[in-house]
Scaffold this motif. Structure first.
Motif, short mmCIF file in Angstrom:
data_model
loop_
_atom_site.label_atom_id
_atom_site.label_comp_id
_atom_site.label_asym_id
_atom_site.label_seq_id
_atom_site.Cartn_x
_atom_site.Cartn_y
_atom_site.Cartn_z
N PHE A 102 28.83 -41.84 -64.06
CA PHE A 102 28.45 -41.61 -65.55
C PHE A 102 29.33 -40.45 -65.98
O PHE A 102 29.05 -39.29 -65.09
CB PHE A 102 27.09 -41.49 -65.99
N PRO A 103 30.04 -40.16 -66.98
CA PRO A 103 30.86 -38.97 -67.43
C PRO A 103 29.68 -38.05 -67.71
O PRO A 103 28.67 -38.18 -68.51
CB PRO A 103 31.93 -39.38 -68.44
N SER A 104 29.86 -36.64 -67.35
CA SER A 104 28.92 -35.54 -67.57
C SER A 104 29.57 -34.95 -68.77
O SER A 104 28.54 -34.47 -69.44
CB SER A 104 29.24 -34.61 -66.32
N SER A 105 30.78 -34.81 -69.18
CA SER A 105 31.11 -34.20 -70.42
C SER A 105 31.49 -35.19 -71.30
O SER A 105 32.50 -35.96 -71.33
CB SER A 105 32.33 -33.42 -70.40
N VAL A 106 30.62 -35.57 -72.36
CA VAL A 106 30.81 -36.54 -73.41
C VAL A 106 30.51 -36.05 -74.63
O VAL A 106 29.89 -35.05 -74.96
CB VAL A 106 29.73 -37.81 -73.17
N PRO A 107 31.27 -36.71 -75.68
CA PRO A 107 31.07 -36.05 -76.99
C PRO A 107 29.46 -36.48 -77.71
O PRO A 107 28.89 -37.69 -77.23
CB PRO A 107 32.35 -36.71 -77.81
N LEU A 108 28.86 -35.60 -78.37
CA LEU A 108 27.64 -35.73 -78.62
C LEU A 108 27.53 -36.79 -80.34
O LEU A 108 28.34 -35.94 -81.07
CB LEU A 108 26.84 -34.60 -78.96
N PRO A 109 26.94 -37.72 -80.70
CA PRO A 109 26.93 -38.36 -81.98
C PRO A 109 26.53 -37.34 -82.73
O PRO A 109 25.68 -36.20 -82.48
CB PRO A 109 26.18 -39.56 -81.77
N ILE A 110 26.48 -37.54 -84.08
CA ILE A 110 26.36 -37.02 -85.05
C ILE A 110 24.71 -37.14 -85.55
O ILE A 110 24.02 -36.08 -85.70
CB ILE A 110 26.86 -37.18 -86.42
N ASP A 111 24.24 -38.39 -85.36
CA ASP A 111 22.76 -38.69 -85.42
C ASP A 111 22.35 -39.13 -84.17
O ASP A 111 23.23 -40.04 -83.40
CB ASP A 111 22.51 -39.38 -86.57
N ILE A 112 21.01 -39.35 -84.01
CA ILE A 112 20.51 -39.82 -82.71
C ILE A 112 20.50 -41.46 -82.96
O ILE A 112 20.47 -41.97 -84.15
CB ILE A 112 18.97 -39.58 -82.45
N HIS A 113 20.45 -42.31 -81.89
CA HIS A 113 20.73 -43.61 -81.83
C HIS A 113 19.51 -44.38 -82.95
O HIS A 113 19.57 -45.40 -83.52
CB HIS A 113 21.04 -44.27 -80.70
N MET A 114 18.43 -43.71 -82.64
CA MET A 114 17.13 -44.20 -83.08
C MET A 114 16.46 -43.71 -84.49
O MET A 114 15.26 -43.39 -84.60
CB MET A 114 16.12 -44.33 -82.03
N LYS A 115 17.57 -43.13 -85.18
CA LYS A 115 17.05 -42.34 -86.33
C LYS A 115 16.44 -43.13 -87.20
O LYS A 115 15.34 -42.65 -87.85
CB LYS A 115 18.07 -41.33 -86.91
N ASN A 116 16.57 -44.33 -87.36
CA ASN A 116 16.05 -45.10 -88.39
C ASN A 116 14.84 -45.91 -87.61
O ASN A 116 13.87 -46.67 -88.30
CB ASN A 116 17.03 -46.31 -88.74
N ASP A 117 14.30 -45.61 -86.58
CA ASP A 117 13.20 -46.07 -86.00
C ASP A 117 12.48 -45.19 -84.91
O ASP A 117 12.37 -45.04 -83.76
CB ASP A 117 13.50 -47.31 -85.07
#
Length: 1742
Positions: free
Chosen positions: A1623-1638
């Protein structure tokens, strides 16, 4: 009947060469011909000669010419041929079954006289008529002959009946004699009739016989010899020489000279008629006539040696190109297979009735024929025929041929059974269920005893009836609780299997009625043929009962596929199953199957031999036991002994050995079978525990001692004493003493006391009872005996014994009898006899009654008898205990009543919830609500009311007891739960109860329940109704749901959009319908025109003619400039093209192409319009040319018009000259008169129109007087202007005229004339700056007065071209503006077009704008959001334009967050390799990767995969093939493919582990997909799979990533736990978390991780494999499996022909198996795409 010539077998000779005999073999295969030279010729069925052999004389010494052949006859089996000869002998030749078999004489029958006639009956005997009048029977088996009778004259003819049981003989003395070989009860043997002449032609027919002879008459007789009819041929025929009856006796052929006559029986007329006559020239006298056994062929021979073959048929038909049906008689037909011509069957009505309907059914194996009063059923495969009486019933019968032995006929609720080959109906029953699966028939199968015929059928859906068809009685009836769908009897009909709708298999023993459920979930069941073995399929198991008598012993075998058949053949029993296209076979243990068959057939030796081969086997033990029981029932003691010995039951084996010895001894002494020995029979009864039968056997022999001894040995003394008493046995007393001694010796004191009690000795009995520790019996006896009650010591012992054995109640009874009530009450309470204690307390201690009741209740509660304790607690006043007991006993009604009495909420609260649930279930919702409210459980009360739909009441309680916010949240959450359950109306009611109609509308929108959504919008937001309809219509249109979209378009009033929707999608007929029903006048005509335009021209003409819109369409075509289309319409429809030419001319005129327009006007026969065109354009010369050439009468009008134009410009000389040329001086005079120019008018009148002089002078005088009276300011200005003009001060003249306005004159005409005159002065006389200044002031005023032409002319004269063009622009005269701009300055064209575009955009007129500038129109549609119309218009331009706007639309959808719509857009329009689109392509892929799995639609991943695959193909074939974008798209395609595979694996149970693998492996792409989404999905899948350690690591990392996202820094994420992964260790972080709506799920994950972190048993690290890596990690040079994404590590992976990608073999195998097991899943799509992407897979399944 017709005779059809087939062929000549032998040609006639020129001399006498008499054929002595003809004979057909019964199997139709051979025809024997006896020639004059004593040879036998054999022909086959087709008439080809196949063999020849010579006969021999009886005495060879007499020579070969010493005899002649007198007759031929075939044996019934067709293998032998009898030859009767004149040298006193009958030879029987064995011909064999084939042509090549050697012909040998197998029988010789010498006779005393010459043989004159011969026939061979089907019963076996050969009948020979002799020269001395005798008729003899010859028997081949014994090679003996016997005389049947002797007549007084030579036998000249023999004829057998159709059954072959009797014959007629005709003699030379005219006598006809009948003789029966077998007894026939209806007719007798003997002399029948004395015919007028010797009956050389004799035949036995159905219902009588016929004869003919030398008197040329044919006489038909009835069965007793009475003449029925005579046919006289004395005038035109010679003697009748020979006759032959057809096999069915309904036709007869007579031969005479050169002629054959056929007579047939008519069943309708009940008479014989001549049906056919065949004359054969030069055939001469017929010597033999012979019918083939099936009646289809007739062979005749002559005295010259000729043999001819005829076909005798009534009619023939072909049945479905498979069978030929040949009617040889009204009651007989032949059925011949066209595939196998050698296969033929004769079908005949045994009642002689005419067959009128024939059908072949049952897979072409069965035939059904009808007559007037019967029905004929035939098994064509076994040649079995049945004819049963059958009344005409409308011919609505249904036939079922599934049973090979019997036909099932269903007619009007009655089921009839007919056995093939039998002429009676076996039985009939009433039933409505005629499916063959619910009817079972068994007829004497498996060599069983005769008369075992059983039928099982359904009386109703749940009742089986079993009928004995022999006795026609019901022997059993089975009732079942559910519907039955399959039944079948065993072959011996002693067991019945049936299956119900719940797929349960039940076995019934018909004789005992015992019912037992064998197995559930049964999909197939069948009895194994020729056995009592049962085979059934349960899921993927095959269940086999080798011994159905012991159903608990079942053998299970794993199988694949679905069982379709059980076959037993050639010593093997196999089960066939089918799995997709593949078939599998499973072999049963033939030995076990054979055992059941052997037992059923009573072949015990074979059964024992088989069981001995099994050894020590559990199944074998059951079969040994079964065989033992059967052997004993059959009386075979030795077999039973062997069985018990094998079972290890030594005692029974020894006992049977004793019985065998006694049986042998009995048989030796008496000669009677040993099983009949009384001792043996008694012992057999004992062996079966049937003591009564054994006793009866001994008593029948008078041996009571043996019976008593039997009981004594069995220690059954009571039965022995009873028998002795019944029989008056003398030693009864001694027997009783022996019994007592035995009882006491064996310490059976209780039994001894019972005997003494019965003998009347109670005291001794009591003592024995006490000794035997039976105080209860002692107490009962003591209480019945008064003198014993007085014995205090004895009673003390009894009481003590009762207490010791805790028999307190009985001890209390004794204490009460001894007058000790307190002790009795204590004993009662101690023994739990509270009822007795209460009764006693009411008498002796009333104060203790209440406490006793409560104590009784407590006692019952301890013993779990809660329901019984309730009333006792109530009686004791213990209400709380009563409530708890009622609740514990689930006595809800009592509990509710008790709770209503209680006033303590805390006490009620403990049970209120359960009680309310019961009350609600019972329907008392109000009571449940009241109970919960009294218990202060308000939320529970509200939830209860909501569950039961009482939203308003729940809302009222909430308002009363809860806070507003809490109540609102409660109801909204309830509505959400109801929505998830699909209860949308209930959810709506809840939301409306809390005044949230918008939430209800949103719910219906989410669920696509648009009718309900519209209903609420109309109710609560009526002002938004039209907008909502329109929005829904657009949405439905994009989904292709046009019909529903139409409804909403119409409801919103936007019928045009509905029409456009249908037209854009090619559904013109619907568009035309909507336009016609809802559109304005002419709308449907426009749609029809567009529809026709989309079709080939011929179809368009037909359509427009059908709609009666051809003229309208031509007009539309012309108006839109589609002149070619209009011309085509006119040409194909035969319509005149004048109108089209006219419209073309007008269009050319608008474009300024006047010469071309002129030509078109002339073609349209409209020269006047051409003239008008030129006059409007001011080209008077061209107008005059046209007029002079085509319309001379218009010349004057043109001159008048030109004069008017000159007048407009102030050119009075030209004006006057032109009008004078036109001979219209009156117009000049009128103009001058109107303008007040009387002087000029008088000059013209004087020269050219003198008659007007007087009027002009009079008017001039009047005008002068009026001017003098009314001298207003305008007149002053006019005069000044005239003066300035005379002085040639033209600017001042113009300015004076411009001073005239509404302020100084009320006459608008004067103002208008003044302005026009000013413009004329400016045009003619001003130049430069003066002209510009005047034009600047005068032009706007002319525009205000609508003087467009003068205004434009003014600006042109002032050299202001742009202003002149602007005049036409403001007037929206675009064609004139363009024409003027084109003439003046081409650069002005762009300005005109820009202005027109702006105007059209402002008006929203897309169609006209598109005609001018398609790009502007497209931009406008895009700005308005009308993307569908925009793209449709773009398609009319080119693909590049389409993709430009597709990109714009996609970019907008991406900005709106609808990446799926953008994806579908490119799936529809393609993905061109355009640089500008690469960011859009990438954004669609990444946005889709970021979607939650719940948000993705069913086909999202497949669509994304197909989109990327399409994009990759287009990139690879373009100049970008080597660019970075190709690599990126390949990565995206691989990821989307894995998502699609995972989506396909989810619903398939066997592939769910692969879905988990994919979720884990996708983490190697977290630099592309959102990292928190990847770890969340992998962790959840691992947790669901039970892999908690790995799930902990994944979800813990997920939480770390979420914290980093919230903090905005990736440095917070620790990658140490994932060191063994790829798994890549350096990855771009999303703006919002995936479960923000739940957030609830996010918190649930957090809590689970926290709980696992505290669990020491879970190893919180990722496991590693032999590589030291995590299982999903790719090592160097490893590549991922194309299906599971895991590393390919097997030696022989699955490879592909077009790429280097690989798949793990086990994974590919699982997918191929899943494809077969789940054909409706998405697995097929995955396999197909992989092979489309990578080429054919190199894989074969082992």
């Amino acid at each position: 009947m017709q005779l059809k010539y087939l062929r000549t077998l032998l040609d006639g000779q020129e001399q006498l060469n008499r054929i002595a005999g003809l004979s057909w073999s019964p199997n139709h295969q051979k025809l024997a011909v006896a020639t004059a030279d004593r040879h036998i010729l054999l022909f086959d069925d087709a008439g080809e000669r196949r063999d020849k052999f010579s006969t021999k004389p009886s005495n060879s010494a007499n020579g070969k010419n010493s005899y002649v052949i007198r007759g031929l006859a075939f044996s019934p089996d067709s293998t032998k041929l009898a030859v009767g000869q004149s040298d006193n002998i009958v030879y029987v030749y064995k011909l064999g079954e084939s042509w090549n078999d050697k012909k040998v004489i197998c029988n010789k029958f010498p006779q005393a006289n010459a043989v004159t006639a011969l026939t061979w009956l089907s019963t076996g005997a050969i009948i020979a008529g002799l020269d001395d009048g005798k008729v003899r029977a010859l028997h081949c088996k014994s090679n003996k002959s016997q005389s049947l009778y002797a007549a007084d004259s030579i036998c000249i003819a023999l004829a057998s009946n159709t059954k072959g049981t009797g014959f007629l003989s005709g003699h030379n003395d005219c006598t006809i004699i009948r003789y029966f070989i077998t007894d026939d009860g209806n007719e007798s043997s003997g002399r029948l009739v004395q015919h007028p002449v010797p009956p050389f032609a004799l035949a036995w027919l159905q219902g009588g016989f016929c004869a003919g002879g030398c008197d040329q008459k044919i006489v038909f007789y009835d069965t007793v010899g009475r003449p029925l009819r005579t046919f006289d041929y004395t005038r035109n025929d010679r003697e009748i020489t020979v006759a032959s009856a057809s096999p069915n006796g309904q036709a007869v052929a007579f031969g005479s000279y050169d002629k054959i006559r056929i007579f047939t029986w008519s069943p309708r007329l009940s008479d014989w008629n001549e049906s056919a006559t065949k004359e054969i020239n030069y055939f001469y006298t017929v010597t033999c006539v012979q019918w083939r056994r099936d009646g289809a062929r007739l062979a005749i021979s002559s005295v010259t040696g000729a043999v001819i073959l005829f076909e005798s048929v009534l009619k023939r038909t072909i049945w479905q190109d498979k069978f030929e049906l040949i009617f040889v008689a009204p009651s007989q037909l032949l059925v011949k297979s066209l595939q196998e011509p050698s296969e033929q069957m004769t079908i005949e009505s045994q009642l002689g009735l005419e067959i009128d309907d024939v059908r072949i059914m049952g897979k072409d194996n069965y035939l059904v024929a009808r007559t007037e009063d019967s029905m004929i059923l035939c098994d064509l495969t076994r040649n079995l025929v049945s004819e049963v009486p059958w009344t005409t019933s409308g011919r609505h019968e249904k036939f079922y041929f599934e049973n090979p032995n019997v036909c099932l006929i269903f007619n009007v609720g009655e089921l009839s059974l007919v056995v093939y080959g039998e002429n009676t109906i076996l039985g009939s029953v009433r039933t409505e269920f005629v499916n063959p699966h619910v009817i079972s028939v068994r007829l004497n199968e498996r060599g069983n005893i005769k008369n075992n015929k059983k039928l099982a059928f359904l009386l109703d859906a749940k009742t089986i009836c079993i009928v004995d068809l022999i006795n026609q009685v019901i022997i059993g009836q089975v009732n079942h609780e559910t519907k039955i769908d399959w039944i079948e009897l065993s072959e011996t009909a002693h067991k019945l299997l049936y299956r119900d709708k719940k797929l349960r298999l039940i076995l019934i023993d018909i004789y005992t009625g015992k019912k037992q459920t064998l197995l559930s979930n049964i999909s197939f069941v069948q009895w194994v043929p020729q056995s009592d073995v049962v085979v059934a399929q349960n899921n993927n198991n095959l269940a086999i009962w080798y011994n159905i008598d012991l159903p608990e012993h079942v053998t299970l075998m794993a199988i694949r596929g679905d069982v379709i058949e059980v076959i037993r053949d050639a010593g093997r029993t196999v089960v066939l199953s089918q799995e997709g296209p593949a078939e599998h076979t499973y072999q049963l243990d033939e030995g076990l199957v054979e055992f059941g068959t052997a037992v059923n057939d009573s072949d015990f030796g074979r059964a024992i031999h088989f069981l001995e081969t099994l050894g020590d086997n559990p199944a074998a033990k059951a079969m040994w036991h079964n065989l033992a029981v059967i052997a004993i029932e059959d009386g075979n003691l030795r077999v039973a002994q062997r069985c018990y010995a094998a079972l290890g039951n030594v005692s029974k084996a020894y006992y049977l050995n004793e019985m065998i010895q006694e049986a042998d001894k009995f048989e030796e002494t008496t000669g009677t079978p040993g099983i009949m020995c009384p001792k043996v029979r008694a012992k057999l009864a004992l062996l079966g525990s049937d003591l009564r039968t054994a006793e009866r056997t001994f008593l029948e022999q008078g041996d009571i001692e043996a019976a008593l001894e039997m009981y004594k040995k069995l220690r059954m003394w009571d039965e022995a004493v009873s028998l002795a008493e019944r029989r008056g046995y003398g030693g009864l007393q001694m027997l009783k003493e022996q019994q007592m001694e035995f009882l006491l010796t064996t310490e059976q004191e209780e039994k001894a006391g019972q005997v003494l009690e019965e003998q009347g000795e109670p005291e001794k009995a009591v003592k024995l009872y006490l000794k035997a520790n039976k105080p209860a019996r002692a107490a009962r006896l003591a209480m019945k005996t008064l003198q014993l009650m007085d014995d205090q010591q004895l009673m003390l012992k009894i009481t003590e014994g009762l207490v010791n054995y805790e028999l307190y109640e009985m001890a209390g009874d004794i204490a009460l009898k001894l007058s000790r009530p307190e002790a009795a009450m204590g004993l009662y309470r101690k023994g739990g006899a509270y009822a007795r204690a209460l009764d006693l307390a009411r008498q002796v201690a009333p104060d203790d009654v209440t406490s006793l009741e409560e104590e009784w209740g407590d006692w019952l509660v301890v013993r779990k008898q809660l329901d019984a304790s309730i009333n006792h607690f109530i009686e004791a006043g213990a209400t709380r205990k009563a409530l708890e007991a009622a609740v514990g006993a689930k006595q809800w009604r009592k509990a509710v009543q008790i709770a209503k009495v209680l006033d303590e909420p805390e006490e009620i609260q403990r049970h209120a919830l359960g009680l309310s649930k019961h009350l609600a279930f019972a329907g008392d919702v109000d009571g449940a609500e009241d109970l919960l409210v009294r218990a202060n459980m308000y939320k529970e009360a509200i939830e209860l009311l909501n569950r039961n739909g009482k939203w308003e009441r729940a809302y009222a309680i909430g308002e009363k007891y809860l806070q507003a916010e809490e109540m609102h949240d409660l109801f909204v959450n309830l509505a959400a739960a109801l929505e998830e359950q699909g209860k949308y109306r209930d959810a709506e009611k809840v939301l409306l109860a809390v005044n949230e109609p918008d939430l209800a509308i949103a719910m219906y929108k989410r669920r696509e329940l648009y009718d309900s959504m519209i209903r609420l919008v109309e109710r609560f937001h009526k002002d938004l109704l039209d907008i909502t309809h329109l929005h829904l219509a657009r949405q439905l249109e994009s989904r292709g749901k046009f019909k529903i979209a139409e409804v909403h378009f119409i409801a919103s009033g936007d019928w045009k959009s509905a029409v456009h929707m249908y037209c854009s999608s090619g559904r013109w007929e619907d568009g035309y319908r909507v336009a016609k029903q809802k559109g304005t006048d002419g709308a449907s005509n426009q749609v029809a025109y567009m529809w026709a335009k989309s079709m080939p021209i011929e179809s368009a003409v037909r359509l427009l003619n059908k709609l009666a819109l051809l003229d309208t369409a031509v007009g539309f075509a012309c108006d839109s400039g589609q002149f070619g289309f209009a011309m085509d319409l006119c040409r194909l429809s035969g319509k005149s093209t004048d109108e089209v030419h006219m419209k073309i001319a007008m269009s050319l005129e608008d474009e300024g192409k006047f010469e071309e327009a002129e030509a078109e006007f002339i073609k349209a026969n409209k020269p006047k319009e051409a003239i008008l065109m030129y006059t409007h354009a001011g080209d008077w010369k061209a107008a005059l040319n046209v007029a002079e050439s085509h319309l001379p009468e218009a010349v004057n009008d043109i001159l008048v018009g030109q004069a008017s134009a000159a007048l407009d410009t102030g050119n009075y000389p030209d004006y006057e000259a032109l009008l004078l040329r036109a001979q219209r001086p009156d117009l000049i005079i009128d103009h001058y008169k109107n303008e007040g120019m009387f002087d000029q008018a008088l000059l013209i009148a004087e020269e050219h129109y003198p008659s007007a002089m007087n009027d002009l002078r009079r008017l001039q005088a009047q005008e002068q007087r009026r001017n003098n009276e009314h001298n207003d300011a305008s007149r002053t200005y006019l005069q000044k202007a005239a003066e300035f003009a005379k002085r040639e001060e033209f600017r001042k003249a113009a300015e004076c005229l411009m001073q005239i306005n509404s302020t100084n004159t009320e006459d608008a005409t004067t103002v208008e004339r003044a302005l026009i005159r000013a413009a004329e002065i400016c045009n003619q006389f001003l130049e430069g700056k003066d002209a510009i200044e005047v034009a600047t002031q005068l032009g706007p005023r002319l525009l205000q007065t609508k003087q467009i032409g003068p205004a434009a002319q003014l600006y042109l004269a002032a050299d202001m071209p742009k202003d002149a063009v602007e005049v036409f622009i403001r007037a929206e005269q675009w064609s004139k503006a363009r024409r003027l701009a084109k003439e003046l300055d081409p650069e002005l064209m762009a300005y005109v077009e820009q202005q027109q575009k702006s105007r059209l955009k402002t008006e929203g007129n897309v169609e006209q704008l598109a005609d001018i500038d398609i790009m502007s129109a497209l931009d406008m549609l895009a700005e308005q959001g009308q993307w569908a119309r925009c793209l449709d218009k773009a398609k009319e331009v080119n693909d590049a334009i389409v993709h430009k706007y597709v990109a714009l639309y996609a970019a907008q959808l991406i900005r709106e967050g609808d990446c799926l719509a953008a994806l579908n857009l490119y799936l529809t329009h393609g993905t061109p390799p355009i640089d500008a689109n690469f960011n859009i392509y990438t954004r669609i892929a990444t946005d889709c990767f970021a979607l939650r799995e719940e948000q993705a639609k069913d086909d999202q991943w497949r669509n994304l995969r197909d989109y990327l695959f399409q994009l990759l193909k287009s990139l690879q074939s373009s100049e970008h093939a080597q660019s970075q974008i190709v690599h990126n798209v390949e990565q995206f395609l691989l990821i989307s493919h894995f998502y699609a595979v995972r989506s396909a694996c989810r619903p398939v149970q066997s592939l769910q582990p692969i879905a988990t693998r994919i979720s884990i492996a996708l983490l190697r792409y977290t630099d592309i997909i959102p990292v928190d989404k990847g770890f969340y999905e992998a962790g959840i899948d691992l947790r669901n799979a039970g892999r908690e350690a790995e799930a902990f690591v994944m979800l813990n990392h997920y939480l770390d990533v979420c914290e980093a996202i919230e903090e905005g820094s990736g440095h917070l994420v620790d990658h140490a736990d994932l060191a063994a992964t790829d798994f890549p260790s350096s990855v771009p972080l999303p703006i919002d978390i995936h479960m923000k709506n739940d957030p609830n799920l996010h918190e649930e994950v957090r809590e689970w991780v926290l709980a696992i972190s505290m669990d020491q048993q879970v190893d919180q690290v990722l496991p590693t494999d032999d590589r030291g890596l995590y299982e999903s990690a790719l090592a160097q040079d490893e590549q991922p499996c194309i299906l599971s994404a895991y590393p390919v590590r097997v030696r022989q992976p699955v490879t592909f022909q077009s790429s280097n990608r690989q798949a793990n073999r086990d994974v590919w195998s699982k997918f191929t198996v899943a494809l077969k097991m789940s054909p409706g899943s998405k697995v097929a799509d995955i396999i197909a795409f992989v092979e489309k992407w990578n080429g054919q897979a190199n894989y074969s399944m082992h």
